[in-house]
Design an enzyme around this catalytic site. Structure first.
Site, PDB file in Angstrom:
ATOM      1  N   THR A  36       0.828  -1.114   0.116  1.00  0.00           N
ATOM      2  CA  THR A  36       0.013   0.062   0.116  1.00  0.00           C
ATOM      3  C   THR A  36       0.830   1.178   0.016  1.00  0.00           C
ATOM      4  O   THR A  36       2.079   1.330   0.398  1.00  0.00           O
ATOM      5  CB  THR A  36      -0.939  -0.014   1.346  1.00  0.00           C
ATOM      6  OG1 THR A  36      -1.785   1.230   1.106  1.00  0.00           O
ATOM      7  CG2 THR A  36      -0.133   0.150   2.527  1.00  0.00           C
ATOM      8  N   GLU A  59      -4.591  -2.459   5.012  1.00  0.00           N
ATOM      9  CA  GLU A  59      -3.911  -2.956   6.497  1.00  0.00           C
ATOM     10  C   GLU A  59      -5.059  -3.598   7.322  1.00  0.00           C
ATOM     11  O   GLU A  59      -4.566  -4.257   8.386  1.00  0.00           O
ATOM     12  CB  GLU A  59      -3.551  -1.752   7.231  1.00  0.00           C
ATOM     13  CG  GLU A  59      -2.218  -1.096   6.684  1.00  0.00           C
ATOM     14  CD  GLU A  59      -2.549  -0.008   5.745  1.00  0.00           C
ATOM     15  OE1 GLU A  59      -1.606   0.729   5.282  1.00  0.00           O
ATOM     16  OE2 GLU A  59      -3.551  -0.105   5.076  1.00  0.00           O
ATOM     17  N   LYS A 118      -7.594   9.771  -3.254  1.00  0.00           N
ATOM     18  CA  LYS A 118      -8.104   8.554  -3.775  1.00  0.00           C
ATOM     19  C   LYS A 118      -8.774   8.706  -4.782  1.00  0.00           C
ATOM     20  O   LYS A 118      -9.821   9.494  -4.707  1.00  0.00           O
ATOM     21  CB  LYS A 118      -8.923   7.990  -2.479  1.00  0.00           C
ATOM     22  CG  LYS A 118      -8.901   6.733  -2.436  1.00  0.00           C
ATOM     23  CD  LYS A 118      -9.686   6.151  -0.873  1.00  0.00           C
ATOM     24  CE  LYS A 118      -9.282   4.611  -0.870  1.00  0.00           C
ATOM     25  NZ  LYS A 118      -9.839   4.019   0.316  1.00  0.00           N
ATOM     26  N   TRP A 139      -4.650   4.900  -4.223  1.00  0.00           N
ATOM     27  CA  TRP A 139      -4.232   5.898  -3.762  1.00  0.00           C
ATOM     28  C   TRP A 139      -3.255   6.606  -4.573  1.00  0.00           C
ATOM     29  O   TRP A 139      -2.612   5.982  -5.435  1.00  0.00           O
ATOM     30  CB  TRP A 139      -3.469   5.503  -2.396  1.00  0.00           C
ATOM     31  CG  TRP A 139      -4.313   5.115  -1.220  1.00  0.00           C
ATOM     32  CD1 TRP A 139      -4.114   3.823  -0.723  1.00  0.00           C
ATOM     33  CD2 TRP A 139      -5.170   5.927  -0.483  1.00  0.00           C
ATOM     34  NE1 TRP A 139      -5.070   3.630   0.252  1.00  0.00           N
ATOM     35  CE2 TRP A 139      -5.724   4.854   0.326  1.00  0.00           C
ATOM     36  CE3 TRP A 139      -5.468   7.101  -0.263  1.00  0.00           C
ATOM     37  CZ2 TRP A 139      -6.632   5.561   1.495  1.00  0.00           C
ATOM     38  CZ3 TRP A 139      -6.494   7.681   0.673  1.00  0.00           C
ATOM     39  CH2 TRP A 139      -6.775   6.679   1.647  1.00  0.00           C
TER      40      TRP A 139
END
Length: 545
Positions: free
Chosen positions: A189, A334, A442, A447
């Site tokens: 990420t 996450e 976003k 992202w």
């Protein structure tokens, strides 16, 4: 005193073994780029996963090794999900939409030993190979009988053929009884600064999340459903849905690369899809296509929407105009990613339609296993009154404790993971995200790092300083806007600055517009004051809107 129950580990291999044994004749359908369908069953998938596990062993893959994928949603990608993790290695799904430098960094940081790539990503694999010296072998996930295309296509030297590897192996494999805490999957990420970070999932966390996904107040999956996960298999393991499908025996429909409204409508109708999941942009495209052609879906009952906040108007359109129930959810890489789901309680049944919609636009209640709270600047928990906004913290058995190759628990706050979101929680425990404490943008559920875009802008010889903020966009949710200060005497135009990004970032990262100002606002410590910029340009209309 301990209980006297058997100790059987929660393993990813057990999901596919269960599906093959109990739902062996249930179909798995994959639609290719050419529109052709591949069909087989859970029993077939299990046999091929066994062949693949044997092939991986023959290639020297050992427990703990990372095996990367560059692939769309298809049956071979599904086989990799199960075979790699089931044999004790780690399935590392790589996002092919990232910029080449980022992908090369991710593969190198993960120390991938093998990279398996779709035909569509041959050129990408060829460009990556010289930059990824740790990779011992590259495997082309090509269609059977496509030998000529395979041989003529650009690909890394010595590329192996997936089907040839499987054909040389037996279709039985003794899945090892691993410790359920063994690493199983790896996804990266991007944060606001620095390189992408790896999140390492375990067998236990994956199986528990699959159980949670199937719950009635989550996605409510069953063996009666036909599930089409449009959420990419390279994006947080397709939100855990392929695992949940095996757990309950849903018919699984994998859409491949074509995710436009027309393609999805035909797929859903052809296969009788009842449940699907994707980011808001995908559903906007499907709703637009159906409205333009006066169409309705005959079997689709509910859709899971996540990745970014779903606009109220889109929820209303899907439900009121097309009769599809919207399940609004929140999560992140996450959190594996399932965190909260916006499903009504019994007491909400009598609410008028607009009040029920007010509830649906919230990110929802935490599913069992996930705990949430919001805290103020002092770290103290704020009241659950639906008004007090603070930093959203989360914890649970499928929530990240530390990043891959990072210090243990380096980012936790007293055992809680700080999400970087600002949110409220109401008395019924519905979470509503109001802002983000980080400055990432976003766009379409993905992202974009504002810091990276700023650094590139300042690298232009005519730019003195720049800030990049997210501006509302009707299709993508947010798009980047550059607010820049020219150097004295410079005459660079917005078009020239935007052109400067070409070849330096992924195309979908490129900002949509540039505004030039005399100076940028700063905090007392000299940092860019982006809160003021966001307020000033809240209603800015991008040329792409």
């Amino acid at each position: 005193m301990l209980g006297q129950m058997m100790q059987t580990p929660l393993l990813i291999s057990s999901l596919l073994r269960h599906a093959a044994a109990v739902h062996g004749d249930t179909e798995i359908v994959s639609r290719g780029a050419d529109g052709a369908d591949h069909r087989y069953t859970y029993a077939d998938a299990h046999h091929r996963a066994c062949r693949l596990a044997n092939a991986l062993l023959s290639l020297g893959v050992r427990p703990g090794d990372r095996v990367a994928t560059l692939a769309w949603n298809g049956h071979r990608h599904l086989e990799l999900y199960y075979a790699v993790s089931g044999m004790g290695a780690v399935c590392h799904t790589v996002n092919p939409r990232l910029f080449l430098d980022q992908i090369a960094y991710i593969i190198d940081h993960a120390e991938d030993t093998l990279v398996c790539f779709d035909v569509a990503f041959r050129s990408l694999a060829e460009a990556l190979a010289p930059r990824c010296p740790r990779v011992r072998a590259w495997v082309l996930l090509a269609d059977e009988g496509d030998e000529r295309d395979e041989l003529e296509a650009p690909a890394p030297p010595g590329t192996l053929r997936y089907e040839a590897l499987l054909a040389a192996q037996p279709d039985d494999f003794a899945w090892p009884a691993l410790d359920e805490h063994t690493a199983a999957g790896l996804c990266y990420t991007s944060g606001t600064t620095g390189h992408p970070k790896g999140v390492l999932y375990s067998h236990r966390s994956t199986v528990l999340q699959a159980m949670a996904i199937a719950l009635p107040d989550a996605v409510a999956l069953s063996a009666r459903d036909v599930l089409a996960p449009v959420s990419s298999m390279f994006h947080v393991m397709s939100w855990g849905l392929p695992y949940a499908a095996s757990l309950v025996g849903s018919t699984l429909v994998l859409p491949g690369p074509k995710l436009d409204g027309a393609s999805l409508f035909r797929l859903f109708e052809d296969e009788g899809v009842t449940v699907s999941a994707a980011v808001p942009t995908v559903w906007l495209g499907l709703a637009t296509y159906m409205a333009e052609h006066a169409l309705r879906l005959s079997t689709l009952k509910r859709v899971l929407i996540g990745g970014s906040a779903c606009p109220r108007a889109l929820i209303a359109t899907l439900q009121d105009d097309f009769g599809v129930e919207v399940i609004h959810a929140w999560g992140m890489t996450e959190t594996s990613p399932l965190g909260t789901v916006s499903r009504p309680k019994r007491k909400h049944a009598s609410l008028p339609a607009d009040r029920r919609l007010d509830l649906q636009v919230k990110q929802g209640r935490p599913v069992f296993g996930v705990e949430v709270k919001v805290v103020g600047a002092d770290g103290a928990e704020l009241p659950r009154d639906g008004a007090a906004a603070g930093d959203l913290l989360v914890r649970g058995p499928w929530v990240c404790a530390s990043y891959f190759k990072a210090d243990e628990n380096d980012q936790l706050r007293d055992g809680w993971f700080p999400t970087g979101d600002v949110a409220t929680i109401d008395p019924d425990s519905y979470v509503q995200i109001t802002d983000r404490s980080k400055d990432v943008i976003k766009s379409g559920g993905e992202w974009i790092s504002s810091i990276e875009l700023e650094n590139l802008a300042v690298a232009h010889p005519s730019i003195q300083e720049a800030a990049v903020i997210g501006v509302a966009h009707p299709k993508w949710g947010e798009r980047p806007l550059v607010v820049a200060v020219r150097k004295p005497g410079a005459t660079v135009s917005g078009a020239e600055l935007l052109a400067f990004y070409e070849g330096k970032v992924a195309k979908w990262w490129r900002p949509d517009d540039v505004v030039f100002v005399a100076e940028l606002p700063h905090t007392a410590t000299g940092k860019l004051l982006k809160t003021r910029l966001r307020a000033e340009y809240r209603d800015y209309r991008l040329p792409t809107s």
